[in-house]
Design a protein around this motif. Structure first.
Motif, PDB file in Angstrom:
ATOM      1  N   ALA A   1      20.485   3.815  -7.426  1.00  0.00           N
ATOM      2  CA  ALA A   1      21.360   4.318  -6.375  1.00  0.00           C
ATOM      3  C   ALA A   1      22.129   2.854  -6.327  1.00  0.00           C
ATOM      4  N   LEU A   2      21.462   1.359  -6.484  1.00  0.00           N
ATOM      5  CA  LEU A   2      22.602   0.455  -6.507  1.00  0.00           C
ATOM      6  C   LEU A   2      23.300   0.103  -7.736  1.00  0.00           C
ATOM      7  N   SER A   3      23.123   0.877  -8.941  1.00  0.00           N
ATOM      8  CA  SER A   3      24.305   1.017  -9.944  1.00  0.00           C
ATOM      9  C   SER A   3      24.857   1.525  -9.936  1.00  0.00           C
ATOM     10  N   ALA A   4      24.668   2.964  -9.416  1.00  0.00           N
ATOM     11  CA  ALA A   4      25.684   4.061  -9.218  1.00  0.00           C
ATOM     12  C   ALA A   4      27.338   3.401  -8.204  1.00  0.00           C
ATOM     13  N   VAL A   5      26.571   2.869  -6.888  1.00  0.00           N
ATOM     14  CA  VAL A   5      26.998   1.844  -5.965  1.00  0.00           C
ATOM     15  C   VAL A   5      28.399   1.379  -7.200  1.00  0.00           C
ATOM     16  N   ALA A   6      27.500   0.258  -7.647  1.00  0.00           N
ATOM     17  CA  ALA A   6      27.621  -1.473  -8.705  1.00  0.00           C
ATOM     18  C   ALA A   6      29.241   0.117  -9.449  1.00  0.00           C
ATOM     19  N   GLY A   7      28.848   0.779  -9.899  1.00  0.00           N
ATOM     20  CA  GLY A   7      29.814   1.198 -10.449  1.00  0.00           C
ATOM     21  C   GLY A   7      31.207   2.157 -10.360  1.00  0.00           C
ATOM     22  N   GLY A   8      30.559   3.083  -8.680  1.00  0.00           N
ATOM     23  CA  GLY A   8      31.923   2.874  -7.939  1.00  0.00           C
ATOM     24  C   GLY A   8      32.700   1.687  -7.032  1.00  0.00           C
ATOM     25  N   GLY A   9      31.448   0.323  -7.009  1.00  0.00           N
ATOM     26  CA  GLY A   9      32.601  -0.352  -6.504  1.00  0.00           C
ATOM     27  C   GLY A   9      33.293  -1.314  -7.474  1.00  0.00           C
ATOM     28  N   VAL A  10      33.234  -1.153  -9.482  1.00  0.00           N
ATOM     29  CA  VAL A  10      34.271  -1.256  -9.872  1.00  0.00           C
ATOM     30  C   VAL A  10      35.572  -1.609  -9.577  1.00  0.00           C
ATOM     31  N   VAL A  11      35.730   0.376  -9.625  1.00  0.00           N
ATOM     32  CA  VAL A  11      36.704   0.851 -10.017  1.00  0.00           C
ATOM     33  C   VAL A  11      37.454   0.738  -8.395  1.00  0.00           C
ATOM     34  N   THR A  12      36.945   0.511  -7.486  1.00  0.00           N
ATOM     35  CA  THR A  12      37.210   0.961  -6.255  1.00  0.00           C
ATOM     36  C   THR A  12      37.574  -0.662  -5.922  1.00  0.00           C
ATOM     37  N   GLY A  13      37.250  -2.138  -6.933  1.00  0.00           N
ATOM     38  CA  GLY A  13      36.985  -3.383  -6.304  1.00  0.00           C
ATOM     39  C   GLY A  13      39.404  -3.142  -7.041  1.00  0.00           C
ATOM     40  N   VAL A  14      38.607  -2.954  -8.198  1.00  0.00           N
ATOM     41  CA  VAL A  14      40.178  -3.471  -9.032  1.00  0.00           C
ATOM     42  C   VAL A  14      41.534  -2.249  -8.203  1.00  0.00           C
ATOM     43  N   VAL A  15      41.510  -0.989  -7.723  1.00  0.00           N
ATOM     44  CA  VAL A  15      42.032  -0.380  -7.188  1.00  0.00           C
ATOM     45  C   VAL A  15      42.679  -1.566  -6.364  1.00  0.00           C
ATOM     46  N   VAL A  16      41.592  -1.880  -4.776  1.00  0.00           N
ATOM     47  CA  VAL A  16      42.105  -2.645  -4.306  1.00  0.00           C
ATOM     48  C   VAL A  16      43.040  -3.688  -4.341  1.00  0.00           C
ATOM     49  N   LEU A  17      42.094  -4.582  -4.961  1.00  0.00           N
ATOM     50  CA  LEU A  17      42.962  -5.593  -5.799  1.00  0.00           C
ATOM     51  C   LEU A  17      43.671  -5.803  -6.305  1.00  0.00           C
ATOM     52  N   ALA A  18      44.675  -4.132  -6.746  1.00  0.00           N
ATOM     53  CA  ALA A  18      45.986  -4.051  -7.599  1.00  0.00           C
ATOM     54  C   ALA A  18      46.886  -3.836  -6.117  1.00  0.00           C
ATOM     55  N   PHE A  19      46.543  -3.114  -5.627  1.00  0.00           N
ATOM     56  CA  PHE A  19      47.241  -2.670  -4.118  1.00  0.00           C
ATOM     57  C   PHE A  19      47.324  -3.825  -3.456  1.00  0.00           C
ATOM     58  N   ALA A  20      47.124  -4.672  -3.305  1.00  0.00           N
ATOM     59  CA  ALA A  20      46.879  -6.363  -2.277  1.00  0.00           C
ATOM     60  C   ALA A  20      48.158  -6.798  -3.118  1.00  0.00           C
ATOM     61  N   ALA A  21      47.426  -7.043  -4.689  1.00  0.00           N
ATOM     62  CA  ALA A  21      48.341  -7.923  -4.589  1.00  0.00           C
ATOM     63  C   ALA A  21      49.854  -7.348  -4.974  1.00  0.00           C
ATOM     64  N   ALA A  22      49.588  -5.974  -4.715  1.00  0.00           N
ATOM     65  CA  ALA A  22      51.123  -5.659  -4.754  1.00  0.00           C
ATOM     66  C   ALA A  22      51.898  -5.263  -3.491  1.00  0.00           C
ATOM     67  N   GLY A  23      51.140  -5.715  -2.711  1.00  0.00           N
ATOM     68  CA  GLY A  23      51.944  -5.097  -0.874  1.00  0.00           C
ATOM     69  C   GLY A  23      51.423  -4.317  -0.401  1.00  0.00           C
ATOM     70  N   ALA A  24      50.229  -3.453  -1.087  1.00  0.00           N
ATOM     71  CA  ALA A  24      50.861  -1.935  -0.530  1.00  0.00           C
ATOM     72  C   ALA A  24      49.219  -1.681  -0.109  1.00  0.00           C
ATOM     73  N   LEU A  25      48.358  -2.951  -0.014  1.00  0.00           N
ATOM     74  CA  LEU A  25      46.874  -2.062   0.836  1.00  0.00           C
ATOM     75  C   LEU A  25      47.293  -1.371   2.145  1.00  0.00           C
ATOM     76  N   VAL A  26      47.727  -1.876   2.778  1.00  0.00           N
ATOM     77  CA  VAL A  26      47.803  -0.998   4.381  1.00  0.00           C
ATOM     78  C   VAL A  26      48.322  -0.048   4.600  1.00  0.00           C
ATOM     79  N   PRO A  27      50.117  -0.492   3.887  1.00  0.00           N
ATOM     80  CA  PRO A  27      50.163   1.380   3.841  1.00  0.00           C
ATOM     81  C   PRO A  27      49.426   2.350   3.368  1.00  0.00           C
TER      82      PRO A  27
END
Length: 452
Positions: A203-229
């Motif tokens: 379960a932790l491995s599955a969460v980690a896999g999903g977390g990596v993808v989600t983290g990349v997306v969140v960081l990309a949109f945060a950097a672009a100033g688009a996380l809130v919208p």
């Protein structure tokens, strides 16, 4: 995992299902190229234009308002880069990739069914069940739509976790959720399945896999100033600006989507019930996914056939469990005089009968789709995103001074406003929040989100 049937079919499921899928998707693509190419439906035009717009400096959810998660925009941005800025080439790439993704999804459903039942007939039945909704192979040639990619990533994640690849399964499931909100159901199931198969570590491995993808997306949109919208549009607006409906209307739409194939819904329900009662420890995720996605189509979002595709995958798996029951029962001796040859014959006759019946339903789906009945006209109206009957709004898409999505696409326009897709969800959101259709950027929280 279920034990192997003592009498297994000699024809591998892929040998039967593969050619059927290839022929139907090739026919769907060929028909589109002959009849409609290079015409663009609104949704593919929007997704593919946004991908191009990203390369030109546009920021999703800031320069472009939309309720869909960001993965389809990333896919079309890659396709736009490969196209060299040629919108016709981009459309061709979007069409080709989406057809391949949709066809692969059918085969993946068959593979998942085989991994669960270890029965060839059940795997073929699952794949054919996917094809009773012909829009799967008739709409995929139109170009990129979010639901096709959510289906592909979600079913691939199921196959990977059943092959004990929890980290990769979690990562792929996150791509499903990032393609369309209902793909989040796959992410939940993957974590539970990983825990079931490998305990806390899985379960932790599955969460980690999903977390990596989600983290990349969140960081990309945060950097672009688009996380809130992004959060406002994909979560808040999705939950608050949906179309009004009654349960009777949703039930009617489900029947319109499935057509004659609706006769398989009770069969799938039996398969879910059997999985829950007879093998809940191993197969709990089949009825769980079926019920969660049934809630999605009934209570959340069902504006056309593509919105039912994720649920259709679990309908197909329910049918597979039911077919497994029928075919394996035929291989069990009913009297002491029955020989191996007799049992094998009964098994084969049953399996062939099931496949033939489902193939007939696939063909009937084409008859239903191309029929000129008023019911199908109603479904096509829903798919085109027309305003739900009886809903009164103070504004409409025609109030915005923007060209059609097709014009924006072919002319490679960079719209001066963020509201230019103008779906009814978008218009309802503008009306609810006292926003403006001519807003240049959609970059913050709304002042209000109530209907009052």
């Amino acid at each position: 995992m279920v034990s192997r049937s003592r009498i297994r079919g000699r024809i591998d499921w892929l040998v039967v299902l593969g050619p059927i899928v290839a022929v139907l998707f090739a026919a769907g693509l060929g028909r589109h190229l002959l009849v409609a190419w290079p015409a663009l439906a609104t949704d593919p035009a929007f997704f593919q234009h946004t991908g191009w717009y990203v390369l030109e400096g546009g920021v999703p959810y800031v320069d472009v308002w939309d309720v869909n998660p960001p993965v389809p925009f990333g896919i079309t941005a890659v396709l736009a880069a490969l196209s060299g800025g040629d919108m016709l080439v981009l459309h061709a790439l979007g069409t080709t990739l989406t057809v391949l993704v949709a066809a692969a999804s059918v085969l993946l459903v068959g593979w998942v069914a085989y991994l669960v039942t270890e029965t060839d007939a059940a795997a073929v039945a699952a794949g054919l069940t996917m094809l009773v909704v012909p829009e799967l192979f008739l709409l995929s040639p139109e170009g990129v739509r979010a639901q096709f990619y959510a289906l592909f990533f979600g079913v691939l994640a199921l196959a990977l976790v059943l092959r004990d690849r929890p980290f990769l399964a979690g990562a792929i499931a996150a791509l499903s959720a990032g393609s369309w909100q209902s793909g989040g159901v796959f992410a939940l199931l993957i974590v539970g399945m990983a825990f079931q198969r490998s305990g806390r570590r899985g379960a932790l491995s599955a969460v980690a896999g999903g977390g990596v993808v989600t983290g990349v997306v969140v960081l990309a949109f945060a950097a672009a100033g688009a996380l809130v919208p992004m959060f406002v549009q994909t979560v808040v607006a999705t939950l608050t600006a949906g179309s009004s409906y009654t349960l009777a209307e949703r039930g009617y739409t489900i029947l319109l989507v499935f057509g004659y194939g609706a006769v398989l819904l009770p069969v799938a329900l039996y398969g879910w019930a059997r999985a829950a009662v007879r093998d809940i420890r191993e197969r709990w995720w089949i009825p769980a996914g079926g019920l969660l996605l049934a809630a999605q189509v009934v209570f959340v979002d069902l504006d056309g056939s593509t919105d039912a595709l994720l649920w259709l995958a679990f309908v197909a798996l329910g049918v597979a469990v039911a077919v497994e029951r029928v075919t394996t029962r035929q291989s069990v001796p009913t009297d002491r005089l029955s020989g191996d040859a007799s049992r094998t014959t009964r098994h084969w006759v049953t399996a062939v009968a099931v496949v033939v019946l489902l193939a007939a339903l696939v063909l009937s789906g084409l008859v239903w789709h191309f029929g000129s009945s008023p019911q199908q006209s109603t479904l096509r109206t829903l798919q085109e995103g027309a305003e739900p009957e009886g809903e009164s709004l103070p504004i409409s898409p025609s109030d915005a001074d923007v060209p059609s999505m097709q014009t924006i696409y072919w002319e490679q326009a960079k719209p001066e406003t963020c509201h230019y897709r103008l779906s009814w969800n978008e218009v309802r959101w503008v009306a609810m929040t006292d926003d403006r259709l001519d807003r240049r950027q959609c970059d913050g929280w709304p002042s209000r989100t109530d209907r009052g």
